[in-house]
Design a protein around this motif. Structure first.
Motif, short mmCIF file in Angstrom:
data_model
loop_
_atom_site.label_atom_id
_atom_site.label_comp_id
_atom_site.label_asym_id
_atom_site.label_seq_id
_atom_site.Cartn_x
_atom_site.Cartn_y
_atom_site.Cartn_z
N LEU A 22 -7.28 -5.02 15.63
CA LEU A 22 -6.26 -5.55 16.39
C LEU A 22 -5.01 -4.59 16.38
CD1 LEU A 22 -7.66 -8.22 16.20
CD2 LEU A 22 -5.08 -9.04 16.46
N TYR A 23 -4.99 -3.73 15.04
CA TYR A 23 -3.79 -2.96 15.01
C TYR A 23 -3.70 -1.68 15.53
CZ TYR A 23 -0.14 0.11 12.70
OH TYR A 23 0.40 1.65 12.29
N LEU A 24 -5.25 -0.99 15.64
CA LEU A 24 -5.42 0.34 16.59
C LEU A 24 -5.30 -0.08 17.81
CD1 LEU A 24 -8.10 1.73 13.94
CD2 LEU A 24 -5.38 2.70 13.70
N ASP A 25 -5.27 -1.37 18.41
CA ASP A 25 -6.04 -1.27 19.57
C ASP A 25 -4.33 -1.79 20.69
OD1 ASP A 25 -7.29 -1.75 22.21
OD2 ASP A 25 -7.14 -3.79 22.09
N ILE A 26 -3.37 -2.03 19.63
CA ILE A 26 -1.88 -1.60 20.34
C ILE A 26 -1.36 -0.67 20.33
CG2 ILE A 26 -1.07 -2.36 18.01
CD1 ILE A 26 0.86 -4.51 19.90
N ILE A 27 -1.74 0.63 19.28
CA ILE A 27 -1.02 1.34 18.61
C ILE A 27 -1.86 2.28 20.05
CG2 ILE A 27 -1.01 3.59 17.81
CD1 ILE A 27 0.24 1.25 16.74
N GLU A 28 -3.32 2.03 20.45
CA GLU A 28 -3.71 2.71 20.82
C GLU A 28 -3.42 3.10 22.78
OE1 GLU A 28 -7.85 2.86 20.04
OE2 GLU A 28 -7.37 3.68 18.56
N GLN A 29 -3.06 1.44 22.63
CA GLN A 29 -3.12 1.08 24.38
C GLN A 29 -1.69 1.26 25.04
OE1 GLN A 29 -4.72 0.45 26.42
NE2 GLN A 29 -6.67 0.75 25.15
#
Length: 350
Positions: free
Chosen positions: A237-244
């Motif tokens: 979840l964390y990496l998704d919000i950062i990458e997106q």
């Protein structure tokens, strides 16, 4: 664990090191027997394992050698940066224990890679103030988050999972029978974390309690319901919000609808096509959210406010809201049927 139990001065003998390693073995708090050798300024100069001692004894047969003479001075460590730390690179090198040092090489903490899934720079709020009427009479004297699930309360499963992802500061919003939750967890120090309780004088919805926190210290905040049982991957979840580059990421679950009849595709009353007993899959809100800290400023102070209102406002204002599917299990313990399902499920977990 106490850092003194894994620190040893460079002038201590390897016999003394063996005694400390033996204490660690029986304490059982760490996945690998290791000590960190420090100098007079308490800076770490190397590491010593039981293997290092065995090799020294085979070569010198001298228990009086000093740990500073036999320690591994090329040990792997990380300087504390307070940000995201990718543990995969250390797992790929088969590192079991990763020491975190300050810029003076003093030991701040260790990451046990056998027990830690990630190290996320997040603060979390767990919503635990609800009455849980649907689970009455079970919740007449016990708050829903404290109902037992296996060997511990529902909320303890969530807190233990948060800890495994390196989350060290947790706020718990409480109201109904909240003292039971506070008495059970205390300030969190026995779990190596910090817990702060946010008391709701009146029900504040699923996000209102966020307005009562004076200042969050992480750029992103994790918010979750207390009555969930899931193996959600918080790192994903964390990496998704950062990458997106999103403003908010919502964990989602799949909800499948099976239609037992043929479904027509029509124009007015003319049938253009039809599908025989189709299935439709929808993504629904799983009650777990990561969002930018700035969004807290949109929440009215000490008033009833649901997280869905924040989501609606964000979308209307052109913000970026994404969802991240949970690929493992997820149970919302909101009814007796769901609670029984979770109780049966946890029996088969290792």
């Amino acid at each position: 664990m106490q850092l003194d139990s894994i620190r040893i001065h460079k002038d201590k003998t390897i016999l003394e090191a063996l005694q400390k390693l033996n204490d660690i073995l029986y304490a059982g708090h760490i996945s690998r027997l290791i000590l960190f050798v420090v100098d007079d300024e308490h800076s770490v100069v190397g590491s010593v394992t039981d293997g290092d001692i065995r090799r020294s004894l085979l070569n010198h047969a001298d228990l009086g050698l000093k740990t500073g003479e036999i320690c591994n001075r090329n040990f792997v460590y990380e300087i504390d940066k307070k940000g995201f730390l990718d543990l995969k690179i250390y797992r790929d090198r088969d590192i079991k224990i990763l020491p975190i040092l300050d810029h003076d090489k003093k030991l701040l903490r260790i990451i046990d890679l056998e027990k830690s899934q990630a190290q996320l720079p997040l603060e979390c709020m767990i919503m635990a103030g609800g009455r849980g009427k649907r689970l009455s009479p079970l919740t007449d004297t016990v708050p829903k988050p404290m109902l037992p699930l296996g060997d511990r309360p529902i909320i303890a499963h969530n807190i233990d999972r948060l800890i495994s992802f390196g989350i060290e500061k947790i706020y718990i919003s409480v109201k109904y029978l909240g003292e039971q939750i506070k008495d059970y967890f205390g300030d969190g120090s026995d779990r190596g974390i910090s817990i702060e309780y946010i008391w709701e004088n009146e029900p504040l919805g699923t996000a209102g309690a966020l307005s009562l926190v004076d200042n969050f210290n992480s750029p992103y905040i994790l918010l979750m319901n207390s009555d969930l049982f899931s193996d959600v991957d918080f790192e994903d979840l964390y990496l998704d919000i950062i990458e997106q580059n999103a403003d908010m990421c919502v964990a989602s679950t799949e909800y499948k609808v099976d239609v037992p009849y043929a479904v027509f595709e029509t124009h007015e009353r003319t049938v253009l096509d039809f599908k025989e007993k189709p299935s439709y899959v929808y993504h629904s809100n799983a009650g777990i959210y990561i969002f930018k800290k700035e969004l807290v400023n949109r929440i009215p102070k000490n008033k009833f406010f649901d997280i869905t209102e924040l989501m609606e406002d964000l979308v209307k204002d052109g913000g970026k809201l994404i969802h991240n599917p949970i690929h493992g299990f997820w149970i919302d313990i909101g009814s007796p049927v769901d609670y029984k399902k979770a109780q049966e499920f946890v029996k088969h977990m290792h």
